[in-house]
Design an enzyme around this catalytic site. Sequence first.
Site, PDB file in Angstrom:
ATOM      1  N   CYS A 227      13.334  11.289   7.163  1.00 51.49           N
ATOM      2  CA  CYS A 227      13.491  10.689   8.490  1.00 51.49           C
ATOM      3  C   CYS A 227      14.887  10.954   9.028  1.00 51.49           C
ATOM      4  CB  CYS A 227      13.220   9.204   8.422  1.00 51.49           C
ATOM      5  SG  CYS A 227      14.251   8.353   7.227  1.00 51.49           S
TER       6      CYS A 227
ATOM      7  N   LYS B  24       0.859  -1.195   0.000  1.00 50.19           N
ATOM      8  CA  LYS B  24       0.000   0.000   0.000  1.00 50.19           C
ATOM      9  C   LYS B  24       0.890   1.239   0.000  1.00 50.19           C
ATOM     10  CE  LYS B  24      -1.854   2.908   2.858  1.00 50.19           C
ATOM     11  NZ  LYS B  24      -1.844   4.100   2.000  1.00 50.19           N
TER      12      LYS B  24
ATOM     13  N   GLU C 157       9.749  15.908  15.662  1.00 50.82           N
ATOM     14  CA  GLU C 157      10.120  15.868  14.244  1.00 50.82           C
ATOM     15  C   GLU C 157       9.337  16.966  13.511  1.00 50.82           C
ATOM     16  OE1 GLU C 157       8.773  12.403  12.071  1.00 50.82           O
ATOM     17  OE2 GLU C 157      10.780  12.147  11.236  1.00 50.82           O
TER      18      GLU C 157
ATOM     19  N   GLU D 145       9.994   1.393  10.459  1.00 50.83           N
ATOM     20  CA  GLU D 145      10.986   2.459  10.227  1.00 50.83           C
ATOM     21  C   GLU D 145      10.249   3.765  10.461  1.00 50.83           C
ATOM     22  OE1 GLU D 145      14.117   2.088   9.650  1.00 50.83           O
ATOM     23  OE2 GLU D 145      14.129  -0.063   9.303  1.00 50.83           O
TER      24      GLU D 145
HETATM   25  P1  NAD Z   1       2.198   8.290   7.911  1.00 50.86           P
HETATM   26  O1  NAD Z   1       2.493   7.489   9.113  1.00 50.86           O
HETATM   27  O2  NAD Z   1       1.149   9.310   7.990  1.00 50.86           O
HETATM   28  O3  NAD Z   1       1.764   7.331   6.686  1.00 50.86           O
HETATM   29  C1  NAD Z   1       2.597   6.283   6.218  1.00 50.86           C
HETATM   30  C2  NAD Z   1       1.735   5.242   5.531  1.00 50.86           C
HETATM   31  O4  NAD Z   1       0.864   4.653   6.487  1.00 50.86           O
HETATM   32  C3  NAD Z   1       0.848   5.786   4.422  1.00 50.86           C
HETATM   33  O5  NAD Z   1       0.785   4.856   3.368  1.00 50.86           O
HETATM   34  C4  NAD Z   1      -0.510   5.899   5.118  1.00 50.86           C
HETATM   35  O6  NAD Z   1      -1.608   5.845   4.226  1.00 50.86           O
HETATM   36  C5  NAD Z   1      -0.468   4.682   6.012  1.00 50.86           C
HETATM   37  N1  NAD Z   1      -1.372   4.738   7.160  1.00 50.86           N
HETATM   38  C6  NAD Z   1      -1.917   5.827   7.765  1.00 50.86           C
HETATM   39  N2  NAD Z   1      -2.723   5.441   8.792  1.00 50.86           N
HETATM   40  C7  NAD Z   1      -2.657   4.086   8.843  1.00 50.86           C
HETATM   41  C8  NAD Z   1      -3.263   3.104   9.683  1.00 50.86           C
HETATM   42  N3  NAD Z   1      -4.069   3.437  10.680  1.00 50.86           N
HETATM   43  N4  NAD Z   1      -2.958   1.807   9.467  1.00 50.86           N
HETATM   44  C9  NAD Z   1      -2.129   1.439   8.481  1.00 50.86           C
HETATM   45  N5  NAD Z   1      -1.544   2.320   7.629  1.00 50.86           N
HETATM   46  C10 NAD Z   1      -1.808   3.628   7.815  1.00 50.86           C
HETATM   47  O7  NAD Z   1       3.603   8.883   7.459  1.00 50.86           O
HETATM   48  P2  NAD Z   1       3.893   9.888   6.269  1.00 50.86           P
HETATM   49  O8  NAD Z   1       3.350  11.224   6.661  1.00 50.86           O
HETATM   50  O9  NAD Z   1       3.473   9.283   4.972  1.00 50.86           O
HETATM   51  O10 NAD Z   1       5.514   9.918   6.291  1.00 50.86           O
HETATM   52  C11 NAD Z   1       6.222  10.720   7.132  1.00 50.86           C
HETATM   53  C12 NAD Z   1       6.769   9.940   8.323  1.00 50.86           C
HETATM   54  O11 NAD Z   1       7.520   8.812   7.871  1.00 50.86           O
HETATM   55  C13 NAD Z   1       7.741  10.730   9.174  1.00 50.86           C
HETATM   56  O12 NAD Z   1       7.474  10.544  10.535  1.00 50.86           O
HETATM   57  C14 NAD Z   1       9.106  10.131   8.819  1.00 50.86           C
HETATM   58  O13 NAD Z   1      10.092  10.279   9.784  1.00 50.86           O
HETATM   59  C15 NAD Z   1       8.759   8.727   8.578  1.00 50.86           C
HETATM   60  N6  NAD Z   1       9.782   8.081   7.745  1.00 50.86           N
HETATM   61  C16 NAD Z   1      10.667   7.216   8.335  1.00 50.86           C
HETATM   62  C17 NAD Z   1      11.668   6.614   7.584  1.00 50.86           C
HETATM   63  C18 NAD Z   1      12.643   5.651   8.203  1.00 50.86           C
HETATM   64  O14 NAD Z   1      13.287   4.898   7.456  1.00 50.86           O
HETATM   65  N7  NAD Z   1      12.804   5.611   9.516  1.00 50.86           N
HETATM   66  C19 NAD Z   1      11.782   6.909   6.229  1.00 50.86           C
HETATM   67  C20 NAD Z   1      10.869   7.804   5.665  1.00 50.86           C
HETATM   68  C21 NAD Z   1       9.861   8.367   6.434  1.00 50.86           C
END
Ligand code: NAD
Length: 507
Positions: free
Chosen positions: A300, A191, A400, A266
């Site tokens: 991140c 997804k 963050e 992650e």
């Molecule tokens: P997010 O958590 O809002 O969404 C990530 C994914 O999860 C999306 O596909 C979203 O649709 C899905 N999602 C949302 N609610 C969900 C639920 N209840 N159940 C299952 N899936 C759900 O994150 P974002 O805004 O897309 O990305 C930014 C975040 O990602 C930041 O916190 C960043 O630090 C983190 N990030 C971490 C890494 C790493 O490797 N540590 C890398 C990139 C981004």
Amino acid sequence: MLDLTLIPSIGATLPELRVNRHWIGGAFVRSGDAAWSERFSPSHGTVVSRSAVGTIQDSEAAITAARAAFDDGRWSQLPGKARATVLLKVADLIEANTDRMALIETLESGKPITQARGEVSGAADLWRYAASLARTLHGDSHNSLGSDILAVVLKEPIGVVSIITPWNFPFWILSQKLPFALAAGCTCVVKPSELTPSTTVILCDLLQEAGLPPGVVNIVLGYGQPVGATLASHSDVDMVTFTGSTAVGRGIASAASITLKKVALELGGKNPQVIFPDADLESAADAVTFGVYFNVGQCCNSGSRIIVHEDIAEAFTARVVELSKQVAFGDPLDPTTQVGAIVSPEHGQKIDAYVTAAAKAGATVALGGKLLDIPGLTQQFYQPTIVTNVTPDMAIAREEVFGPVLTILTFRTLDEALALVNDADYGLSAGVWSENVHTCLQFARAAQAGTVWTNTWMDGFPEVTFGGVKQSGLGREIGRYGLDEFMEIKSLVMRIGRTRAPWVRPR
Ligand code: NAD
């Protein structure tokens, strides 16, 4: 079809509207309830893609297809060489399609086109590295347990894996997970973020062309609720690997706990770089500038927390301010642009709220701190921003921000610097700048982080594993450890000859 719309800032035209459907069992399908979402280019404000919005039924259909593909062994029971051949072909096809994938990635995410090209073509190398692991994966043997015993530890694919990805590095993060899961022999349901689905869907054509059997990879588009939540909780899924925010990661771990499926997370970071006076300060200032503005800070690994020795704090800050003014913020389609748009207006407001709150609490906004007005583009750009006189308890120093915002703290001794580094909920990455190898090694051992960089920032390689400690995550990605996440361990104990003494004694 979208009217070809002129982008005045660079005199270019947008390509045709891209339409994305789910990919289930090797076929593109519409949503059960035929709902669609539209994605606007964060930089240009124009609709650039239209995607099916998945339902619980769509998600279940994809899981069923992945389960059947795993259970009949069409992929998991192929020799590693055959799996590697497919992954290598996918890598070649990614390279051949870099330009079209990078363009839609830029239009959906707002990242500069040169960066998007680098990420897509760089991702091909992750697929190639994973192919090498498919051919070399092995377990252990125990040949010293006695003359009549031989034991081996087998590694087996874990099964059906749900892959949930964010919007900030859509294709790169997918490629940190999917080829490794496939190399292990797993089948997958993916997804992508609802904001950046297109490159994940384009990949389906490439997987098909490379000869991946139908049902081995399935894609469901849409939102966290209900698609992500179904993928995280369904009893036919054996593992869920997620990259995204810490808050959603916690929810996924909790949903997955009902069936005790394996979880790899992650998550976020608040990554410090510590600058000692004996460092190569020009390189350090350049790396700090790169670390905070790369991907407009929506990263991140953003080096958003700088901890500078008191003796050099003023001069070092002045140099970073000077360099920040030279970074090319602008239209992501312009190949000279280094930093593009913020992903959404709401996210821009969140960034601004952190800066405003810090200023109210007594911090100094030494540079920026406002929306960046670029003629012909949207209001989704934010100025390069540096905040000084920050105290460790302020939200801007602990949370963050995920924007082009640098906070600067100061220290006097290594112990003091380490205390500041480790006074954090997150533990993704940390860096140290010093010409003294002892300082660097002491720092590297004591810093609570999944990755430590010394005299560099954000260098990464497919071979070198990546992940976080504390609230930055669970498990590891890429490298050999990244492959191991997708494997189950089975011990096999074999007796040689009829040497086993009976347990039941004749009475
Ligand atoms: P997010 O958590 O809002 O969404 C990530 C994914 O999860 C999306 O596909 C979203 O649709 C899905 N999602 C949302 N609610 C969900 C639920 N209840 N159940 C299952 N899936 C759900 O994150 P974002 O805004 O897309 O990305 C930014 C975040 O990602 C930041 O916190 C960043 O630090 C983190 N990030 C971490 C890494 C790493 O490797 N540590 C890398 C990139 C981004």
